[in-house]
Design an enzyme around this catalytic site. Structure first.
Site, mmCIF file in Angstrom:
data_model
loop_
_atom_site.group_PDB
_atom_site.id
_atom_site.type_symbol
_atom_site.label_atom_id
_atom_site.label_comp_id
_atom_site.label_asym_id
_atom_site.label_seq_id
_atom_site.Cartn_x
_atom_site.Cartn_y
_atom_site.Cartn_z
ATOM 1 N N GLY A 37 3.735 -7.407 8.324
ATOM 2 C CA GLY A 37 5.082 -7.876 8.182
ATOM 3 C C GLY A 37 5.219 -8.882 6.903
ATOM 4 O O GLY A 37 5.976 -9.935 6.924
ATOM 5 N N ASN A 50 8.557 -1.920 -3.526
ATOM 6 C CA ASN A 50 8.104 -1.558 -2.173
ATOM 7 C C ASN A 50 9.460 -1.071 -1.154
ATOM 8 O O ASN A 50 10.062 -2.109 -0.661
ATOM 9 C CB ASN A 50 7.687 -2.626 -1.678
ATOM 10 C CG ASN A 50 6.779 -2.412 0.015
ATOM 11 O OD1 ASN A 50 7.513 -1.243 0.517
ATOM 12 N ND2 ASN A 50 6.362 -3.289 0.480
ATOM 13 N N CYS A 105 10.455 -1.012 3.400
ATOM 14 C CA CYS A 105 10.962 -2.539 4.113
ATOM 15 C C CYS A 105 12.184 -2.125 4.873
ATOM 16 O O CYS A 105 12.876 -1.443 4.598
ATOM 17 C CB CYS A 105 11.376 -3.451 3.379
ATOM 18 S SG CYS A 105 10.049 -4.154 1.941
ATOM 19 N N LYS A 110 7.689 2.679 -4.735
ATOM 20 C CA LYS A 110 6.679 2.815 -3.986
ATOM 21 C C LYS A 110 7.139 3.650 -2.593
ATOM 22 O O LYS A 110 8.027 3.050 -2.049
ATOM 23 C CB LYS A 110 5.899 1.798 -3.554
ATOM 24 C CG LYS A 110 4.711 2.210 -2.803
ATOM 25 C CD LYS A 110 3.741 0.728 -2.871
ATOM 26 C CE LYS A 110 2.490 1.303 -1.848
ATOM 27 N NZ LYS A 110 1.582 0.040 -1.845
ATOM 28 N N ASN A 158 2.691 4.783 0.448
ATOM 29 C CA ASN A 158 2.540 3.624 1.465
ATOM 30 C C ASN A 158 1.991 4.006 2.903
ATOM 31 O O ASN A 158 1.940 5.293 2.947
ATOM 32 C CB ASN A 158 3.906 2.931 1.447
ATOM 33 C CG ASN A 158 3.771 1.259 1.814
ATOM 34 O OD1 ASN A 158 2.904 0.924 2.436
ATOM 35 N ND2 ASN A 158 4.458 0.560 1.122
ATOM 36 N N GLY A 178 -5.994 4.118 5.278
ATOM 37 C CA GLY A 178 -7.379 4.512 5.127
ATOM 38 C C GLY A 178 -7.616 6.108 4.974
ATOM 39 O O GLY A 178 -6.400 6.854 4.820
ATOM 40 N N GLY A 216 -3.957 6.074 -0.803
ATOM 41 C CA GLY A 216 -3.936 6.574 0.311
ATOM 42 C C GLY A 216 -5.503 7.008 0.772
ATOM 43 O O GLY A 216 -5.744 8.198 0.529
ATOM 44 N N GLY A 267 -6.775 0.718 -1.291
ATOM 45 C CA GLY A 267 -6.183 -0.229 -0.447
ATOM 46 C C GLY A 267 -6.967 -0.636 0.578
ATOM 47 O O GLY A 267 -7.953 -1.415 0.564
ATOM 48 N N THR A 268 -7.107 0.103 1.630
ATOM 49 C CA THR A 268 -7.785 -0.343 2.937
ATOM 50 C C THR A 268 -9.534 -0.593 2.811
ATOM 51 O O THR A 268 -10.125 -1.114 3.206
ATOM 52 C CB THR A 268 -7.768 0.489 4.066
ATOM 53 O OG1 THR A 268 -6.226 0.650 4.396
ATOM 54 C CG2 THR A 268 -8.420 0.310 5.229
HETATM 55 C C1 LIG Z 1 -2.931 -4.580 5.504
HETATM 56 C C2 LIG Z 1 -2.039 -3.898 4.599
HETATM 57 C C3 LIG Z 1 -1.104 -4.572 4.045
HETATM 58 C C4 LIG Z 1 -0.049 -3.902 3.070
HETATM 59 N N1 LIG Z 1 0.799 -4.523 2.283
HETATM 60 C C5 LIG Z 1 1.343 -3.998 1.261
HETATM 61 C C6 LIG Z 1 2.609 -4.576 0.466
HETATM 62 O O1 LIG Z 1 2.800 -5.829 0.781
HETATM 63 N N2 LIG Z 1 3.309 -3.795 -0.286
HETATM 64 C C7 LIG Z 1 3.228 -2.715 -0.573
HETATM 65 O O2 LIG Z 1 3.688 -1.796 -1.152
HETATM 66 N N3 LIG Z 1 2.154 -1.815 0.119
HETATM 67 C C8 LIG Z 1 1.500 -2.604 1.238
HETATM 68 N N4 LIG Z 1 0.411 -2.014 1.791
HETATM 69 C C9 LIG Z 1 0.110 -0.441 1.399
HETATM 70 C C10 LIG Z 1 -0.981 -0.126 0.498
HETATM 71 O O3 LIG Z 1 -0.678 -0.773 -0.762
HETATM 72 C C11 LIG Z 1 -1.242 1.328 0.474
HETATM 73 O O4 LIG Z 1 -0.166 2.057 -0.104
HETATM 74 C C12 LIG Z 1 -1.594 1.899 1.799
HETATM 75 O O5 LIG Z 1 -2.503 1.257 2.699
HETATM 76 C C13 LIG Z 1 -2.402 3.162 1.446
HETATM 77 O O6 LIG Z 1 -3.561 3.351 0.831
HETATM 78 P P1 LIG Z 1 -5.106 2.986 1.587
HETATM 79 O O7 LIG Z 1 -4.997 4.080 2.417
HETATM 80 O O8 LIG Z 1 -5.760 3.185 0.473
HETATM 81 O O9 LIG Z 1 -5.067 1.722 2.206
HETATM 82 C C14 LIG Z 1 -0.544 -2.454 2.668
HETATM 83 C C15 LIG Z 1 -1.508 -1.920 3.381
HETATM 84 C C16 LIG Z 1 -2.300 -2.516 4.471
HETATM 85 C C17 LIG Z 1 -3.322 -1.684 4.989
#
Ligand SMILES: Cc1cc2nc3c(=O)[nH]c(=O)nc-3n(C[C@H](O)[C@H](O)[C@H](O)COP(=O)(O)O)c2cc1C
Ligand SMILES: Cc1cc2nc3c(=O)[nH]c(=O)nc-3n(C[C@H](O)[C@H](O)[C@H](O)COP(=O)(O)OP(=O)(O)OC[C@H]3O[C@@H](n4cnc5c(N)ncnc54)[C@H](O)[C@@H]3O)c2cc1C
Ligand code: FES
Lengths: 312, 301
Positions: free
Chosen positions: A69, A124, A127, A164, A191, A216, A243, A265-266
């Site tokens: 959040g 982003n 939201c 995004k 995202n 993930g 992603g 990311g993850t």
């Molecule tokens: C805990 C967490 C917090 C995140 N916070 C944001 C954020 O503040 N702004 C945003 O644009 N994306 C946010 N994301 C999305 C990631 O930047 C990314 O787009 C998404 O997790 C997919 O990539 P991944 O599978 O490598 O994690 C967040 C993801 C996670 C898991």
């Protein structure tokens, strides 16, 4: 390993994804963050935000469901403390902005522009839109476009603005087109996808916030598909793919699908050295192919069957 | 990359043992052993390279030894698939370990009387703390509690290290029937304790904080909130903590803690966003107060 994103040149195509790299300081305990193409910051809002209650995360098969959040200190503290620090380390800062309406997004972008130091602004759009119960800005292409237009108008001309998007929009390609039309210089995708988990003991949502975001490796094929389809529809628009990137081979997959840079990311949670490891693995894969320009593989999956494979 | 920050290693397992209801794994990790200070924890990758279990599992560091160049031990109970996988590890298997993580227990400057209170596996970090306190000439008294006898952690070493060791179990199968807080006040009086250190489940820590407050004793608590990364990146492990400026922030247990001063943790509000927390929906910017915008030492991020 250089790559271009709408006028911005990165040393290499590997970035840390927004919200998954702390303020940069936490990752810098494990490696020099200047080695990355860029570091995307957690989305910055105008005022501080406390985020959602704990527990905020639940592990899922090859992924997780998160509901943090947008906890953050607000733009002023970010400008005083976090952005100068990133710059002092030689990091390239992609600043992610968030808000509760086009005005707030634009306000954040304006303050960023006044302070300088953001190499790119990432909008982003996942939201919640307070005017549309339970919907995100990205759910309605016209609303997403309003936000993008406001940010593009408020940001400095030389700073690229990327929108995004999430892959669970009704029509991700139409959404991408609406954002580009509204002035986005490029797109970041994807995202987290909406999802949730239920605690088997309490039978209550886990994380506590209810519906959260799935991220993930579990979402990788969906993300790659999103990048591939968008590249086919908008071949001139630069894309940042993400992603579920876990290895250098996964990053190469996104490049071939049409991304010019790839964010991790993850996997930073699972392996704090993931970004530099993935960069090394990608470098090696390209070397093995005899490819010395990242651009040679970008969009390779779109070449007609029978066309020459880069480096083969 | 600093010399005292955490490191990531692929560490060979030296031994895996059963200790009552727990498993103890000792890994060779000299860099972690060297940097470790009591209260810190490590996180372990589980399931192997191609596992679908992505998130690391955090465990308190229970013991650090100079043998074999520097070994680190942690104890755990099998709770789910991650800890079940760990329990199957054998000597010489490699584990992906990150540590030491988190802020350690602050140690008193002078030799004072220290009361160490642990619940279940939460007793783990109190053992290296007890050794560190003894080296400084402090008196150490233990109160350890658990649901049943086999879950009371390292009772024998507690007796060995401490001046006194008191045990409580919910079912009365070992020591006194009841909770650690039932014994705490009496032990604190008998031992003339000057400070309380505690680790265990949140509700227990809340009661310890209450008791320490009534006795007018300073207390340091190590909290255990569910963690997604352990390194401060994911913002999942937040706890409402009052800062020096009086503002409540959602602090990350993994990097701002796990050790906090007990009276600063809002135990009654754990699992919520208190209405007056910095950035909560009802929160108003206090523009006339510089504390609202300054960068306090323990910022939640
Ligand atoms: C805990 C967490 C917090 C995140 N916070 C944001 C954020 O503040 N702004 C945003 O644009 N994306 C946010 N994301 C999305 C990631 O930047 C990314 O787009 C998404 O997790 C997919 O990539 P991944 O599978 O490598 O994690 C967040 C993801 C996670 C898991
Ligand atoms: C700082 C810290 C220190 C800890 N020290 C110890 C210790 O010394 N000995 C010990 O037995 N246990 C300890 N725990 C709890 C231990 O981390 C969990 O028992 C373990 O993660 C469970 O994993 P699992 O795969 O078996 O269970 P599952 O329930 O299947 O795990 C699923 C997910 O939930 C998380 N999770 C589940 N239970 C907990 C919990 N209680 N705390 C945090 N995350 C949890 C896991 O990390 C994982 O991401 C500690 C927790 C923290 C936060
Ligand atoms: S566990 Fe990720 S920030 Fe604490």
């Amino acid at each position: 390993m250089r790559t271009r994103l709408a006028g911005l040149e990165l040393d290499n195509p590997i970035m840390a994804a927004a919200g998954c790299a702390g303020t940069g300081r936490e990752l810098a305990r494990f490696f020099d963050i200047a080695r990355l193409g860029a570091v995307a910051t957690k989305s910055v809002t105008l005022e501080p935000r406390a985020g959602r209650p704990a527990p905020r995360m639940s592990e899922s098969p090859s992924g997780m469901v998160g509901a943090v959040g947008l906890q953050g200190p607000g733009i002023e503290v970010f400008l005083q403390r976090d952005l100068p620090w990133l710059q002092s380390q030689g990091g390239t800062a992609v600043v992610s902005v968030a808000g509760s309406g086009p005005d707030e997004y634009a306000d954040v972008a304006r303050r960023l522009t006044a302070a300088a130091g953001a190499a790119m602004i990432e909008v982003n759009l996942s939201c919640p839109d307070p005017a549309a119960q339970g919907r995100d800005f990205a759910d309605v292409p016209a609303e997403a476009a309003r936000v993008v237009r406001a940010v593009r108008g408020a940001a400095e001309d030389g700073v690229p603005v990327f929108a995004k998007l999430a892959a669970d929009a009704a029509d991700p390609v139409a959404l991408a087109e609406a954002c580009v039309e509204a002035g986005a210089d490029g797109l970041s995708m994807v995202n987290c996808l909406r999802g949730m988990a239920v605690d088997p003991v309490t039978l209550r949502p886990a994380p506590a916030g209810g519906v959260g975001g799935v991220s993930g490796p579990a979402i990788r094929p969906i993300a790659v598909g999103c990048v591939y389809r968008t590249r086919a529809a908008l071949p001139e628009v630069p894309l940042i793919g993400m992603g579920g990137v876990q290895t250098g081979a996964d990053a190469l997959e996104f490049l071939a699908a049409g991304a010019s840079a790839v964010a991790v990311g993850t996997m930073n949670f699972a392996d704090p050295s993931a970004c530099v490891r993935i960069l090394r693995e990608l470098q090696q894969l390209l070397e093995e192919r005899g490819v010395d320009r990242v651009g040679d593989v970008v969009g390779a999956a779109h070449r007609p069957t029978g066309a020459a494979v880069p480096g083969r | 990359m600093s010399d005292n920050g955490p490191v990531q290693t692929r560490s060979p397992v030296l031994t895996v043992r059963r200790v009552d209801a727990y498993h103890a794994i000792t890994v060779v990790a000299p860099q972690i052993a060297e940097r470790f200070r009591s209260g810190q924890f490590l996180s372990v990758g589980v399931g192997g390279e191609h596992s679908g279990m992505l998130l690391r599992r955090p465990f308190a560091i229970h013991d650090v030894k100079p043998d074999y160049g520097g070994t680190v031990e942690f104890l755990f109970a099998v709770r789910g698939p991650g800890t079940a996988w760990l329990a199957e590890r054998r000597s010489q298997d490699l584990l992906d370990v990150v540590g030491p993580l988190g802020r350690p227990f602050p140690l008193p400057r002078d030799p004072v009387n220290c009361l160490l209170v642990g619940g279940g596996s939460g007793a783990a970090p109190l053992f290296p703390l007890a050794h560190a306190l003894r080296r400084r000439g402090c008196r150490v008294d233990f109160v350890l509690g658990a649901s049943s006898a086999d879950r009371v952690f390292s009772a024998i070493s507690a007796r060995r290290i401490a001046e006194t060791a008191t045990f409580t179990t919910d079912d009365g199968s070992f020591g006194v029937r009841g909770r650690v807080t039932d014994a705490l006040e009496r032990v604190a009086a008998d031992a003339r304790s000057d400070v309380v250190y505690a680790c265990g489940p949140m509700p227990m820590l809340g009661r310890v904080a209450g008791a320490a407050g009534r006795l007018d004793l300073p207390a340091q608590v190590a909290v255990e909130e569910a963690m997604g990364c352990g390194t401060g990146l994911c913002m999942s492990c937040v706890v409402p903590v009052v800062g020096e400026d009086g503002f409540t922030r959602m602090a990350r247990a993994c990097v701002d803690g796990p050790v906090f001063r007990a009276e600063r943790v809002r135990f009654d509000d754990v699992g919520t966003i208190p209405f007056d927390a910095l950035g909560a929906p009802g929160w108003k910017p206090w523009s006339d107060d510089p504390g609202a915008e300054g960068a306090p030492e323990r910022e939640a991020g």
